[in-house]
Scaffold this motif. Sequence first.
Motif, PDB file in Angstrom:
ATOM      1  N   HIS A 114     -73.153  90.755  31.791  1.00 21.47           N
ATOM      2  CA  HIS A 114     -74.404  90.179  32.268  1.00 21.47           C
ATOM      3  C   HIS A 114     -74.559  90.150  33.808  1.00 21.47           C
ATOM      4  N   HIS A 118     -77.249  92.286  36.166  1.00 28.22           N
ATOM      5  CA  HIS A 118     -78.150  91.750  37.161  1.00 28.22           C
ATOM      6  C   HIS A 118     -78.310  92.766  38.326  1.00 28.22           C
ATOM      7  N   SER A 142     -77.557  83.216  40.667  1.00 26.71           N
ATOM      8  CA  SER A 142     -78.401  82.788  39.601  1.00 26.71           C
ATOM      9  C   SER A 142     -77.935  81.474  39.513  1.00 26.71           C
ATOM     10  N   GLY A 143     -78.134  80.984  38.331  1.00 29.66           N
ATOM     11  CA  GLY A 143     -77.792  79.572  37.911  1.00 29.66           C
ATOM     12  C   GLY A 143     -76.539  79.292  37.636  1.00 29.66           C
ATOM     13  N   GLY A 144     -75.789  80.460  37.218  1.00 31.10           N
ATOM     14  CA  GLY A 144     -74.376  80.464  36.937  1.00 31.10           C
ATOM     15  C   GLY A 144     -73.577  81.174  37.742  1.00 31.10           C
ATOM     16  N   GLY A 169     -78.016  78.637  42.218  1.00 34.45           N
ATOM     17  CA  GLY A 169     -78.951  77.938  41.542  1.00 34.45           C
ATOM     18  C   GLY A 169     -78.783  76.680  40.840  1.00 34.45           C
ATOM     19  N   ASP A 173     -81.094  73.412  41.709  1.00 37.35           N
ATOM     20  CA  ASP A 173     -81.511  72.664  40.502  1.00 37.35           C
ATOM     21  C   ASP A 173     -81.002  71.358  40.841  1.00 37.35           C
ATOM     22  N   GLY A 186     -85.362  74.850  40.788  1.00 39.69           N
ATOM     23  CA  GLY A 186     -85.366  75.927  41.860  1.00 39.69           C
ATOM     24  C   GLY A 186     -86.744  76.482  42.287  1.00 39.69           C
ATOM     25  N   PRO A 187     -87.536  76.726  41.167  1.00 40.47           N
ATOM     26  CA  PRO A 187     -88.875  77.365  41.650  1.00 40.47           C
ATOM     27  C   PRO A 187     -89.816  76.018  42.056  1.00 40.47           C
ATOM     28  N   ASP A 190     -88.810  75.885  45.878  1.00 44.05           N
ATOM     29  CA  ASP A 190     -89.272  76.953  46.631  1.00 44.05           C
ATOM     30  C   ASP A 190     -90.827  76.577  47.057  1.00 44.05           C
ATOM     31  N   GLY A 277     -81.380  85.138  38.877  1.00 35.48           N
ATOM     32  CA  GLY A 277     -82.938  84.327  39.098  1.00 35.48           C
ATOM     33  C   GLY A 277     -83.087  83.802  40.415  1.00 35.48           C
ATOM     34  N   VAL A 278     -82.393  83.441  41.278  1.00 35.98           N
ATOM     35  CA  VAL A 278     -82.674  82.869  42.608  1.00 35.98           C
ATOM     36  C   VAL A 278     -83.326  83.982  43.585  1.00 35.98           C
ATOM     37  N   ASN A 281     -86.529  83.614  44.991  1.00 35.47           N
ATOM     38  CA  ASN A 281     -87.079  82.503  46.033  1.00 35.47           C
ATOM     39  C   ASN A 281     -87.806  83.378  46.937  1.00 35.47           C
ATOM     40  N   THR A 308     -84.920  87.080  36.845  1.00 41.08           N
ATOM     41  CA  THR A 308     -84.508  86.030  35.917  1.00 41.08           C
ATOM     42  C   THR A 308     -83.790  86.794  34.678  1.00 41.08           C
ATOM     43  N   ASP A 309     -83.132  85.957  34.014  1.00 41.85           N
ATOM     44  CA  ASP A 309     -82.458  86.627  32.847  1.00 41.85           C
ATOM     45  C   ASP A 309     -83.292  87.205  31.707  1.00 41.85           C
TER      46      ASP A 309
HETATM   47  O1  KG4 Z   1     -80.532  84.431  36.590  1.00 45.66           O
HETATM   48  P1  KG4 Z   1     -81.052  83.242  35.813  1.00 45.66           P
HETATM   49  O2  KG4 Z   1     -82.386  83.275  35.301  1.00 45.66           O
HETATM   50  O3  KG4 Z   1     -80.061  82.565  34.916  1.00 45.66           O
HETATM   51  C1  KG4 Z   1     -78.587  82.647  35.117  1.00 45.66           C
HETATM   52  O4  KG4 Z   1     -78.003  83.439  34.787  1.00 45.66           O
HETATM   53  O5  KG4 Z   1     -78.312  81.478  35.404  1.00 45.66           O
HETATM   54  O6  KG4 Z   1     -81.321  82.160  37.310  1.00 45.66           O
HETATM   55  C2  KG4 Z   1     -81.811  80.965  36.917  1.00 45.66           C
HETATM   56  C3  KG4 Z   1     -81.705  80.153  38.337  1.00 45.66           C
HETATM   57  C4  KG4 Z   1     -82.082  78.670  37.988  1.00 45.66           C
HETATM   58  O7  KG4 Z   1     -81.173  77.850  38.535  1.00 45.66           O
HETATM   59  C5  KG4 Z   1     -83.493  78.429  38.911  1.00 45.66           C
HETATM   60  O8  KG4 Z   1     -83.548  77.344  39.394  1.00 45.66           O
HETATM   61  C6  KG4 Z   1     -83.153  79.665  39.883  1.00 45.66           C
HETATM   62  O9  KG4 Z   1     -82.674  80.714  39.248  1.00 45.66           O
HETATM   63  N1  KG4 Z   1     -84.510  80.022  40.106  1.00 45.66           N
HETATM   64  C7  KG4 Z   1     -84.895  79.721  41.485  1.00 45.66           C
HETATM   65  C8  KG4 Z   1     -86.181  80.434  41.828  1.00 45.66           C
HETATM   66  N2  KG4 Z   1     -86.530  81.096  40.427  1.00 45.66           N
HETATM   67  C9  KG4 Z   1     -85.604  80.759  39.980  1.00 45.66           C
HETATM   68  N3  KG4 Z   1     -84.198  79.304  42.635  1.00 45.66           N
HETATM   69  C10 KG4 Z   1     -84.971  78.997  43.787  1.00 45.66           C
HETATM   70  N4  KG4 Z   1     -86.104  79.708  44.263  1.00 45.66           N
HETATM   71  C11 KG4 Z   1     -87.045  80.239  43.084  1.00 45.66           C
HETATM   72  N5  KG4 Z   1     -88.156  80.807  43.260  1.00 45.66           N
END
Ligand code: KG4
Length: 340
Positions: A114, A118, A142-144, A169, A173, A186-187, A190, A277-278, A281, A308-309
Amino acid sequence: MEHKNIYILAIESSCDDTSAAVLQNNKKLSNIVATQKIHEEYGGVVPELASRAHQQNIVPVVHQALAKANIDKKQLSAIAFTRGPGLMGSLLVGTSFAKSLALGLDIPLIEVNHMQAHILAHFIDEENNQKPEFPFLALTISGGHTQIVLVKDYFDLEILGETLDDAVGEAFDKSAKILGLPYPGGPLVDKYAQLGNPKAFPFPKPKVKDLNFSFSGLKTSILYFIQNQVKENPNFIEENLNDICASIQYTIIDILMSKLKKAAKQTGIKQIAIGGGVSANSGIRKALKDAETKYGWNTYVPKFEYCTDNAAMIGIVGYLKYLEGNFSDQSITAKARYVI
Ligand code: KG4
Ligand code: ZN
């Protein structure tokens, strides 16, 4: 000699998004994502619920991806799937589905990491998209995960630094949760940050060695700061939401950018790509644009859909592995911890 088209069906189920995509060579024909809303009420992903929702979503999502691409499953050249890293119960759904379908159709099976996906999402062919040149640095946020990766070639990657605790992420969050914002916050941070003053409330930056990151201390200092302020003024959050979000975002971006600058200096590489995902931002996007003129970097930010995923990013890795004949056999299992 006529070149044969390669059609990859890709499946992603590592966390809380069930996704399927069809690629024709390096082009995306479809990329369907079913986002699981159920977790919102719990303020975070509940693994058992995620796994059950994947189970419900996977067949319709795959059907939609094939229909949108206008491809019959008999035309498929291979099935690519996310093997890890991620939540075991979630990964098992995609892995088992991919294995069965590849077996049923008697076509190759391709496992995908994964985090690598990315990064390699940048190589999905899109109109007007510039692809990074090797070697480049990839910041995966990302979130992880939070990593700085030296990418020497498609399959020659080296982690230069990563988070020692929370992912970036999660920092977004968890801060959002402290502010009473719904998951994933997160979003929203932002969104409000764009209306606030980033210098309103200074938060301390962690001192972490080398190219590693740490975000758990920041989360704690935000928590104490908010608790103290709310004691004095119960309406502190509502009255200052934009400034609080702007200050949090400013601190997080500052942490990311200073490590990225250090990595660029250390390696002499000025090709910088972001993913995860981040990377959606607005603050990190602007900071990277500014770095182009400030430091002479070439920066690469994927299309929002590939940040994002999503399964299209799994598909591009599948395609690149297909070209190398790098297939998996039916004994393969999901891997919750899977280093690139
Ligand atoms: O890559 P992803 O979709 O999933 C994982 O693999 O974790 O990332 C999700 C993360 C979440 O923590 C979400 O809050 C964050 O990405 N995220 C953001 C924004 N859009 C998504 N964080 C800050 N600003 C954003 N615009
Ligand atoms: Zn991800």
